[in-house]
Design a protein around this motif. Structure first.
Motif, PDB file in Angstrom:
ATOM      1  N   VAL A 290      33.307  50.039  33.251  1.00 46.40           N
ATOM      2  CA  VAL A 290      34.432  50.977  33.091  1.00 46.40           C
ATOM      3  C   VAL A 290      35.712  50.211  33.436  1.00 46.40           C
ATOM      4  O   VAL A 290      35.786  49.584  34.496  1.00 46.40           O
ATOM      5  CB  VAL A 290      34.321  52.185  34.056  1.00 46.40           C
ATOM      6  N   THR A 291      36.708  50.256  32.568  1.00 45.62           N
ATOM      7  CA  THR A 291      37.979  49.631  32.945  1.00 45.62           C
ATOM      8  C   THR A 291      38.755  50.608  33.827  1.00 45.62           C
ATOM      9  O   THR A 291      38.677  51.813  33.640  1.00 45.62           O
ATOM     10  CB  THR A 291      38.857  49.252  31.733  1.00 45.62           C
ATOM     11  N   TRP A 292      39.458  50.055  34.795  1.00 47.77           N
ATOM     12  CA  TRP A 292      40.221  50.913  35.719  1.00 47.77           C
ATOM     13  C   TRP A 292      41.731  50.704  35.568  1.00 47.77           C
ATOM     14  O   TRP A 292      42.520  51.509  36.046  1.00 47.77           O
ATOM     15  CB  TRP A 292      39.819  50.616  37.165  1.00 47.77           C
ATOM     16  N   GLY A 293      42.149  49.630  34.868  1.00 45.76           N
ATOM     17  CA  GLY A 293      43.573  49.285  34.817  1.00 45.76           C
ATOM     18  C   GLY A 293      44.149  49.340  33.409  1.00 45.76           C
ATOM     19  O   GLY A 293      43.710  50.136  32.571  1.00 45.76           O
ATOM     20  N   THR A 294      45.126  48.472  33.166  1.00 44.92           N
ATOM     21  CA  THR A 294      45.855  48.518  31.904  1.00 44.92           C
ATOM     22  C   THR A 294      45.669  47.235  31.093  1.00 44.92           C
ATOM     23  O   THR A 294      46.471  46.917  30.217  1.00 44.92           O
ATOM     24  CB  THR A 294      47.352  48.750  32.168  1.00 44.92           C
ATOM     25  N   SER A 295      44.614  46.500  31.416  1.00 42.63           N
ATOM     26  CA  SER A 295      44.232  45.322  30.654  1.00 42.63           C
ATOM     27  C   SER A 295      42.707  45.334  30.613  1.00 42.63           C
ATOM     28  O   SER A 295      42.073  45.703  31.610  1.00 42.63           O
ATOM     29  CB  SER A 295      44.759  44.067  31.349  1.00 42.63           C
ATOM     30  N   PRO A 296      42.095  44.945  29.487  1.00 38.15           N
ATOM     31  CA  PRO A 296      40.623  45.011  29.412  1.00 38.15           C
ATOM     32  C   PRO A 296      39.930  44.161  30.479  1.00 38.15           C
ATOM     33  O   PRO A 296      38.767  44.394  30.782  1.00 38.15           O
ATOM     34  CB  PRO A 296      40.324  44.496  28.003  1.00 38.15           C
ATOM     35  N   GLU A 297      40.633  43.184  31.049  1.00 35.21           N
ATOM     36  CA  GLU A 297      40.003  42.371  32.100  1.00 35.21           C
ATOM     37  C   GLU A 297      39.913  43.123  33.425  1.00 35.21           C
ATOM     38  O   GLU A 297      39.207  42.702  34.329  1.00 35.21           O
ATOM     39  CB  GLU A 297      40.768  41.055  32.299  1.00 35.21           C
ATOM     40  N   GLN A 298      40.630  44.227  33.533  1.00 35.29           N
ATOM     41  CA  GLN A 298      40.578  45.038  34.757  1.00 35.29           C
ATOM     42  C   GLN A 298      39.412  46.007  34.620  1.00 35.29           C
ATOM     43  O   GLN A 298      39.572  47.186  34.324  1.00 35.29           O
ATOM     44  CB  GLN A 298      41.917  45.743  34.968  1.00 35.29           C
ATOM     45  N   VAL A 299      38.225  45.462  34.808  1.00 32.51           N
ATOM     46  CA  VAL A 299      36.998  46.198  34.520  1.00 32.51           C
ATOM     47  C   VAL A 299      36.001  45.989  35.652  1.00 32.51           C
ATOM     48  O   VAL A 299      35.992  44.925  36.286  1.00 32.51           O
ATOM     49  CB  VAL A 299      36.442  45.727  33.151  1.00 32.51           C
ATOM     50  N   LEU A 300      35.187  47.019  35.906  1.00 33.81           N
ATOM     51  CA  LEU A 300      34.189  46.946  36.977  1.00 33.81           C
ATOM     52  C   LEU A 300      32.941  47.739  36.585  1.00 33.81           C
ATOM     53  O   LEU A 300      33.011  48.620  35.729  1.00 33.81           O
ATOM     54  CB  LEU A 300      34.775  47.548  38.265  1.00 33.81           C
ATOM     55  N   PRO A 301      31.827  47.470  37.255  1.00 38.65           N
ATOM     56  CA  PRO A 301      30.647  48.311  37.033  1.00 38.65           C
ATOM     57  C   PRO A 301      30.923  49.733  37.528  1.00 38.65           C
ATOM     58  O   PRO A 301      31.717  49.917  38.466  1.00 38.65           O
ATOM     59  CB  PRO A 301      29.565  47.641  37.891  1.00 38.65           C
ATOM     60  N   VAL A 302      30.264  50.706  36.916  1.00 35.53           N
ATOM     61  CA  VAL A 302      30.548  52.120  37.219  1.00 35.53           C
ATOM     62  C   VAL A 302      30.332  52.462  38.694  1.00 35.53           C
ATOM     63  O   VAL A 302      30.971  53.364  39.229  1.00 35.53           O
ATOM     64  CB  VAL A 302      29.720  53.048  36.293  1.00 35.53           C
ATOM     65  N   GLY A 303      29.466  51.719  39.371  1.00 33.01           N
ATOM     66  CA  GLY A 303      29.196  52.004  40.779  1.00 33.01           C
ATOM     67  C   GLY A 303      30.241  51.448  41.747  1.00 33.01           C
ATOM     68  O   GLY A 303      30.170  51.696  42.948  1.00 33.01           O
ATOM     69  N   ALA A 304      31.211  50.728  41.217  1.00 36.90           N
ATOM     70  CA  ALA A 304      32.200  50.067  42.076  1.00 36.90           C
ATOM     71  C   ALA A 304      33.351  51.002  42.450  1.00 36.90           C
ATOM     72  O   ALA A 304      33.414  52.138  42.002  1.00 36.90           O
ATOM     73  CB  ALA A 304      32.742  48.837  41.363  1.00 36.90           C
ATOM     74  N   ARG A 305      34.220  50.480  43.302  1.00 38.13           N
ATOM     75  CA  ARG A 305      35.451  51.202  43.648  1.00 38.13           C
ATOM     76  C   ARG A 305      36.634  50.477  43.016  1.00 38.13           C
ATOM     77  O   ARG A 305      36.602  49.258  42.862  1.00 38.13           O
ATOM     78  CB  ARG A 305      35.654  51.223  45.162  1.00 38.13           C
ATOM     79  N   VAL A 306      37.665  51.232  42.698  1.00 43.06           N
ATOM     80  CA  VAL A 306      38.914  50.667  42.177  1.00 43.06           C
ATOM     81  C   VAL A 306      39.429  49.655  43.206  1.00 43.06           C
ATOM     82  O   VAL A 306      39.352  49.918  44.406  1.00 43.06           O
ATOM     83  CB  VAL A 306      39.928  51.814  41.959  1.00 43.06           C
ATOM     84  N   PRO A 307      39.901  48.494  42.796  1.00 38.70           N
ATOM     85  CA  PRO A 307      40.283  47.463  43.767  1.00 38.70           C
ATOM     86  C   PRO A 307      41.468  47.864  44.646  1.00 38.70           C
ATOM     87  O   PRO A 307      42.264  48.718  44.272  1.00 38.70           O
ATOM     88  CB  PRO A 307      40.659  46.265  42.888  1.00 38.70           C
ATOM     89  N   ASN A 308      41.512  47.188  45.770  1.00 36.01           N
ATOM     90  CA  ASN A 308      42.623  47.386  46.696  1.00 36.01           C
ATOM     91  C   ASN A 308      43.518  46.149  46.626  1.00 36.01           C
ATOM     92  O   ASN A 308      43.069  45.050  46.921  1.00 36.01           O
ATOM     93  CB  ASN A 308      42.075  47.558  48.111  1.00 36.01           C
ATOM     94  N   PRO A 309      44.777  46.335  46.229  1.00 36.88           N
ATOM     95  CA  PRO A 309      45.650  45.164  46.056  1.00 36.88           C
ATOM     96  C   PRO A 309      45.809  44.361  47.353  1.00 36.88           C
ATOM     97  O   PRO A 309      46.052  43.155  47.300  1.00 36.88           O
ATOM     98  CB  PRO A 309      46.985  45.754  45.604  1.00 36.88           C
ATOM     99  N   ALA A 310      45.618  45.018  48.482  1.00 41.53           N
ATOM    100  CA  ALA A 310      45.767  44.317  49.769  1.00 41.53           C
ATOM    101  C   ALA A 310      44.756  43.183  49.898  1.00 41.53           C
ATOM    102  O   ALA A 310      44.976  42.227  50.640  1.00 41.53           O
ATOM    103  CB  ALA A 310      45.604  45.303  50.916  1.00 41.53           C
ATOM    104  N   ASN A 311      43.646  43.284  49.171  1.00 41.55           N
ATOM    105  CA  ASN A 311      42.616  42.244  49.245  1.00 41.55           C
ATOM    106  C   ASN A 311      42.874  41.073  48.304  1.00 41.55           C
ATOM    107  O   ASN A 311      42.078  40.142  48.241  1.00 41.55           O
ATOM    108  CB  ASN A 311      41.241  42.834  48.927  1.00 41.55           C
ATOM    109  N   GLU A 312      43.950  41.136  47.511  1.00 44.60           N
ATOM    110  CA  GLU A 312      44.224  40.087  46.518  1.00 44.60           C
ATOM    111  C   GLU A 312      45.213  39.074  47.109  1.00 44.60           C
ATOM    112  O   GLU A 312      46.376  39.404  47.344  1.00 44.60           O
ATOM    113  CB  GLU A 312      44.787  40.723  45.235  1.00 44.60           C
ATOM    114  N   PRO A 313      44.772  37.824  47.325  1.00 43.20           N
ATOM    115  CA  PRO A 313      45.668  36.834  47.934  1.00 43.20           C
ATOM    116  C   PRO A 313      46.800  36.362  47.006  1.00 43.20           C
ATOM    117  O   PRO A 313      47.900  36.073  47.480  1.00 43.20           O
ATOM    118  CB  PRO A 313      44.730  35.676  48.281  1.00 43.20           C
ATOM    119  N   ASP A 314      46.549  36.324  45.687  1.00 40.89           N
ATOM    120  CA  ASP A 314      47.554  35.825  44.742  1.00 40.89           C
ATOM    121  C   ASP A 314      48.624  36.898  44.511  1.00 40.89           C
ATOM    122  O   ASP A 314      48.317  38.015  44.093  1.00 40.89           O
ATOM    123  CB  ASP A 314      46.843  35.461  43.428  1.00 40.89           C
ATOM    124  N   SER A 315      49.876  36.557  44.787  1.00 44.53           N
ATOM    125  CA  SER A 315      50.924  37.584  44.766  1.00 44.53           C
ATOM    126  C   SER A 315      51.164  38.146  43.361  1.00 44.53           C
ATOM    127  O   SER A 315      51.419  39.336  43.189  1.00 44.53           O
ATOM    128  CB  SER A 315      52.219  37.024  45.350  1.00 44.53           C
TER     129      SER A 315
END
Lengths: 469, 215
Positions: A290-315
């Motif tokens: 299931v994609t969660w964002g606004t680009s097809p690469e923003q995709v995760l398995p259905v059992g996952a949670r939407v990412p938390n930007p705080a966990n992303e080191p790259d600004s």
């Protein structure tokens, strides 16, 4: 000398001439045309007093602007109507092998009608002013999207000025899990390599899981190649390809058929062929995506949670996630299965073929759409798909569930016609792009497989299709 | 096609990756059967606060003041500074038509989507790929200096920074030749019509089924 890739074989068999810098004139076998990207090309032809080099290479029909209901009332939007009528006039003046005007019994999405009429064949070059031309690579054809200037160039010269791409092999080995479809494979690949991962490449898909896909599944996979940045996707033709093509209207017949089949047998990468990049995926580990964002690469398995930007080191990536979550109206760490949908779209050149509709109907049968879901649109890819589905009673399954059963066309994949999301509406969609505003200004798109879209329509939110509804 | 030789132009920075062609020119404007007039609708959803439709008088529309193109300091920009994978998604040539019609002649980014990159050359737009670190520096310099301009010279394949420092860039010789001279590619190709015909005859003899006639 190293062996050749399938891509190189296709390329080399179509080079008319090559410049010293590697720029080639590439002969084009099949030119697909729709109304949105062709008018300016035909106009250029007229202004220069040119004729189509080989009108019998053209397969055309309107699809982007055509309405999916009330066909008896015609096209109400005058600007859309003019564009469709302009295509009618252009084909009348310049000619075509196949033309299905609006409301023709076989009209549909250009990437659906080409294969189903047997005009897409292994070993050919196929272009169209449409990025999803990559679909046709499922047959072992070198197929990719072009701009309108190139549409005019192909009309006038039957060639394209092009340079060879790099070659990437995406290998998916093993057995796909229950209910895992070509759409999930495509999204998992994009999730892995990113939407720019294939830039500059033509991708060949190989491995046992790819060979295990049906031809329609391979079309779904190749269709999404452009979402990974690669213009062309390829699957080597095999027995399934031959079986699919046999007896189709424009497929070779008689002695030509035997000769063609022998020729197609050579269309595979040599065992010692060298690729510029190789990406491997384990089929067994691919889950419903299931994609969660606004680009097809923003995709995760259905059992996952939407990412938390705080966990992303790259600004830069962090800003990208924050922007996507804001547009999508989602809080960080939300379980994907808790995301509720307002509308569901089952259709598009990615997922509107008979197997897609069967997969959706299997989930829906005997059930009703959730009360919170405002609209479920089921839009077959062509008149032929529509009749087949009705013969199988799939339309009844959808209608009984409270879904709408529409006429063929691109519909809410890009919302050029009246089918669209309103600002803020959230949609489970079997289409190919979750860009901002793609399905309507302010609309929020989640890309999924047909079965996952159908399940979301029934449950009102995303669910894991592998578990009982 | 319009030729491109050199410019000295104001730089406008669009600081987001994966800018898709749906964002560059939304679908409702693709209904036009003309090649011109797309500039006012460039980045329509990001640029205006209302919903745009073809034929609207954009001078009367409410602006999203914070959007980069709407900041007074970038008015009249001719060079667009962008991030990775610029122009991804749909093949619509309406995207470079809108960019060109707006007034941009050069786009600088660490990478472009293939089809968009190709479409630029057909419309007199020069897309330049520079290393990500160089692009980062240009973004920083552009933000720090109001009125930041760059000179771009295609013949010598150089960008000249305000300090006078040159930055080289690559371009395929064939594309450079066509862009410098504003050549009509169809006319060029048709000079090889005999070769195309010869190829076609050979191709037809080998695979006659590719030349099916109307059934």
């Amino acid at each position: 000398m190293a062996g050749k890739t399938l891509y190189d074989k296709l390329w080399e068999s179509h080079v008319v001439r090559e410049e010293s810098d590697g720029t080639c004139l590439l002969y084009i076998d099949r030119h697909l045309i729709h109304e949105v990207t062709s008018a300016q090309a035909f106009e250029g032809m007229r202004l220069a007093g040119r004729k189509a080099w080989r009108a019998a290479s053209i397969v055309a029909n309107p699809d982007h602007n055509t309405p999916t209901d009330h066909w008896d009332e015609g096209i109400k939007d005058p600007i859309s109507r003019l564009q469709v009528e302009t295509l009618d006039a252009n084909i009348r003046d310049f000619g075509a092998l196949v033309y299905f005007p609006f409301k023709h019994a076989n009209q549909g999405i250009i990437h659906v009608i080409g294969p189903e009429n047997g005009t897409t064949l292994p070993g050919t070059t196929v272009v169209c002013g449409d990025s999803h031309t990559s679909t046709h690579g499922a047959f072992g054809a070198l197929a990719h999207g072009i701009g309108t200037s190139e549409v005019e160039h192909v009309l006038a010269t039957q060639t394209l000025v092009a340079k060879r791409s790099q070659r990437m092999l995406v290998k998916v080995e093993g057995q796909l899990g229950k209910e895992i479809t070509a759409k999930d494979v495509a999204l998992a690949i994009i999730g892995k390599i990113g939407t720019a991962g294939g830039n500059g490449y033509a991708i060949e898909f190989g491995g046992s899981a790819i060979r295990g896909l049906s031809i329609e599944g391979r079309m779904t996979l190749c269709n999404m190649t452009i979402e990974a940045g690669a213009r062309a996707g390829l699957v080597a033709p095999d027995e399934k390809t031959i079986e699919y093509l046999k007896g189709r209207k424009y497929a070779p017949k008689g002695a030509d058929w035997d000769k063609a089949v022998a020729c197609w047998a050579t269309l595979k990468s040599d065992p010692d062929a060298k690729f510029d990049a190789v990406v491997e995926l384990d089929a067994a580990r691919i889950e419903p995506q299931v994609t969660w964002g606004t680009s097809p690469e923003q995709v995760l398995p259905v059992g996952a949670r939407v990412p938390n930007p705080a966990n992303e080191p790259d600004s830069q990536k962090r800003t990208g996630i924050e922007r996507a979550l804001q547009y999508m109206g989602l809080a960080a760490d939300t379980p994907i299965s808790e995301i509720k949908v307002d509308k569901v779209f089952i259709g598009s050149c990615t997922n509107s073929r008979i197997e897609d509709l069967r997969a959706a109907a299997k989930v829906v049968k005997g059930r009703k759409k959730a009360a919170g879901v405002k609209l479920v649109l089921v839009v077959p890819g062509s008149g032929i798909v529509k009749r087949q589905a009705e013969d199988e009673g799939l339309d009844k399954v959808f209608l009984d569930a409270g879904f709408e059963w529409r006429e063929p066309g691109c519909s809410m994949c890009l919302a050029m016609n009246a089918d669209r999301l309103e600002p803020g509406e959230r949609c489970a969609s079997t289409s190919n792009r979750n860009f901002e505003g793609r399905q309507g200004a302010g609309g929020r798109t989640h890309l999924v497989s047909p079965a996952m879209a159908a399940a979301a329509a029934i449950a009102g939110h995303f669910v894991d299709i592998r578990k009982p509804l | 096609m319009k030729a491109f030789k050199q410019i000295n132009g104001l730089v406008c920075p669009l600081d987001r990756a994966n800018v898709d062609t749906d964002a560059i020119i939304p679908k409702q404007f693709l209904k036009s059967i003309k090649r011109t007039g797309f500039g006012p609708y460039l980045f329509d959803e990001w640029r205006y606060a209302d919903h745009g439709e073809p034929g609207m008088d954009c001078t009367r529309r409410p602006l999203r003041k914070e959007f980069i193109l709407n900041l007074p300091r970038y008015k009249g920009a001719q060079i667009l500074l962008a991030r990775d994978n610029f122009g991804c998604g749909s093949s619509r040539e309406h995207a470079p038509w809108a960019i060109e019609d707006y007034g941009f002649q050069v786009i600088i980014a660490p990478s472009f989507a293939d089809i968009f990159f190709n479409n630029c050359y057909k419309n007199g737009i020069l897309p330049i790929v520079l290393p990500a670190a160089t692009v980062d520096k240009l973004f920083a310099d552009c933000a720090a200096n109001e009125g930041y301009r760059l000179s771009v010279d295609l013949e010598s394949q150089k960008i000249i920074l305000p300090s006078g420092e040159p930055l080289g860039f690559d371009i395929q010789p064939h594309r450079k030749h066509c862009l410098l001279n504003g050549l009509d590619e169809i006319g060029l190709t048709l000079q090889h019509a005999d070769e195309i015909k010869a190829f076609e005859s050979k191709h037809k003899a080998a695979q006659p089924w590719l030349f099916a006639q109307q059934a």
